[in-house]
Design a protein around this motif. Structure first.
Motif, mmCIF file in Angstrom:
data_model
loop_
_atom_site.group_PDB
_atom_site.id
_atom_site.type_symbol
_atom_site.label_atom_id
_atom_site.label_comp_id
_atom_site.label_asym_id
_atom_site.label_seq_id
_atom_site.Cartn_x
_atom_site.Cartn_y
_atom_site.Cartn_z
ATOM 1 N N LEU A 179 0.834 -1.203 0.000
ATOM 2 C CA LEU A 179 0.000 0.000 0.000
ATOM 3 C C LEU A 179 0.869 1.253 0.000
ATOM 4 O O LEU A 179 0.582 2.215 -0.707
ATOM 5 C CB LEU A 179 -0.934 0.003 1.209
ATOM 6 N N GLN A 180 1.947 1.218 0.778
ATOM 7 C CA GLN A 180 2.831 2.381 0.853
ATOM 8 C C GLN A 180 3.532 2.642 -0.477
ATOM 9 O O GLN A 180 3.825 3.787 -0.800
ATOM 10 C CB GLN A 180 3.846 2.193 1.982
ATOM 11 N N ALA A 181 3.778 1.595 -1.235
ATOM 12 C CA ALA A 181 4.416 1.758 -2.546
ATOM 13 C C ALA A 181 3.546 2.595 -3.486
ATOM 14 O O ALA A 181 4.056 3.242 -4.401
ATOM 15 C CB ALA A 181 4.696 0.392 -3.167
ATOM 16 N N ASP A 182 2.230 2.583 -3.241
ATOM 17 C CA ASP A 182 1.302 3.377 -4.045
ATOM 18 C C ASP A 182 0.893 4.670 -3.344
ATOM 19 O O ASP A 182 -0.080 5.327 -3.746
ATOM 20 C CB ASP A 182 0.056 2.551 -4.376
ATOM 21 N N GLY A 183 1.586 5.016 -2.256
ATOM 22 C CA GLY A 183 1.301 6.259 -1.554
ATOM 23 C C GLY A 183 0.209 6.161 -0.511
ATOM 24 O O GLY A 183 -0.278 7.167 -0.017
ATOM 25 N N GLY A 184 -0.198 4.946 -0.168
ATOM 26 C CA GLY A 184 -1.267 4.765 0.811
ATOM 27 C C GLY A 184 -0.786 4.056 2.057
ATOM 28 O O GLY A 184 0.401 3.835 2.256
ATOM 29 N N ALA B 281 -2.945 7.978 -0.122
ATOM 30 C CA ALA B 281 -3.544 7.882 -1.455
ATOM 31 C C ALA B 281 -4.715 6.916 -1.496
ATOM 32 O O ALA B 281 -5.584 7.018 -2.362
ATOM 33 C CB ALA B 281 -2.486 7.472 -2.476
ATOM 34 N N CYS B 282 -4.763 5.959 -0.565
ATOM 35 C CA CYS B 282 -5.854 4.978 -0.545
ATOM 36 C C CYS B 282 -7.161 5.592 -0.057
ATOM 37 O O CYS B 282 -8.237 5.125 -0.421
ATOM 38 C CB CYS B 282 -5.494 3.795 0.355
ATOM 39 N N ASP B 283 -7.071 6.624 0.773
ATOM 40 C CA ASP B 283 -8.270 7.251 1.326
ATOM 41 C C ASP B 283 -8.982 8.024 0.227
ATOM 42 O O ASP B 283 -8.456 8.975 -0.332
ATOM 43 C CB ASP B 283 -7.899 8.200 2.466
ATOM 44 N N GLY B 284 -10.170 7.600 -0.111
ATOM 45 C CA GLY B 284 -10.952 8.261 -1.139
ATOM 46 C C GLY B 284 -10.664 7.792 -2.551
ATOM 47 O O GLY B 284 -11.262 8.274 -3.495
ATOM 48 N N CYS B 285 -9.743 6.859 -2.692
ATOM 49 C CA CYS B 285 -9.424 6.330 -4.021
ATOM 50 C C CYS B 285 -10.615 5.539 -4.550
ATOM 51 O O CYS B 285 -11.244 4.782 -3.814
ATOM 52 C CB CYS B 285 -8.191 5.434 -3.932
ATOM 53 N N PRO B 286 -10.934 5.681 -5.841
ATOM 54 C CA PRO B 286 -12.050 4.929 -6.416
ATOM 55 C C PRO B 286 -11.852 3.406 -6.332
ATOM 56 O O PRO B 286 -12.814 2.664 -6.351
ATOM 57 C CB PRO B 286 -12.086 5.375 -7.876
ATOM 58 N N MET B 287 -10.616 2.962 -6.207
ATOM 59 C CA MET B 287 -10.328 1.521 -6.131
ATOM 60 C C MET B 287 -10.249 1.024 -4.694
ATOM 61 O O MET B 287 -9.945 -0.140 -4.457
ATOM 62 C CB MET B 287 -9.010 1.215 -6.847
ATOM 63 N N ALA B 288 -10.519 1.881 -3.715
ATOM 64 C CA ALA B 288 -10.366 1.520 -2.309
ATOM 65 C C ALA B 288 -11.205 0.302 -1.919
ATOM 66 O O ALA B 288 -10.733 -0.578 -1.198
ATOM 67 C CB ALA B 288 -10.703 2.706 -1.414
ATOM 68 N N SER B 289 -12.435 0.214 -2.392
ATOM 69 C CA SER B 289 -13.274 -0.928 -2.028
ATOM 70 C C SER B 289 -12.705 -2.227 -2.591
ATOM 71 O O SER B 289 -12.767 -3.278 -1.945
ATOM 72 C CB SER B 289 -14.719 -0.728 -2.485
#
Length: 79
Positions: free
Chosen positions: A18-23, A43-51
């Motif tokens: 997750l950290q590798a993608d900024g999350g 970056a994971c917070d609010g990302c359209p792919m989060a679910s």
């Protein structure tokens, strides 16, 4: 009963991806029914792919590695 320490240890294994993608992911709670509540951050917070990240990534891995985990759900947003 799911051991919160076991869940935290597996999340530590997931975290670098997750950290590798900024999350990132933060463990909020594990209830008596095996439901794990997490908060996606960065970056994971609010990302359209989060679910999809929760269902196909975090939840799948936790269910595979920690006996008793039944679901992974996002923490409620704070206003």
């Amino acid at each position: 009963m799911v051991d919160k320490n076991d869940v935290a240890a597996v999340l530590e294994l997931i975290r670098p991806s997750l950290q590798a993608d900024g999350g990132d992911v933060k463990l909020i709670d594990v209830d008596e029914d095996g439901v794990v509540t997490v908060q996606l951050q960065g970056a994971c917070d609010g990302c359209p792919m989060a679910s999809m990240t929760l269902a196909n990534g975090v939840e799948r891995i936790l269910k595979d590695r920690v006996p008793g985990v039944t679901a992974v759900v996002p923490a409620a947003k704070e206003d």
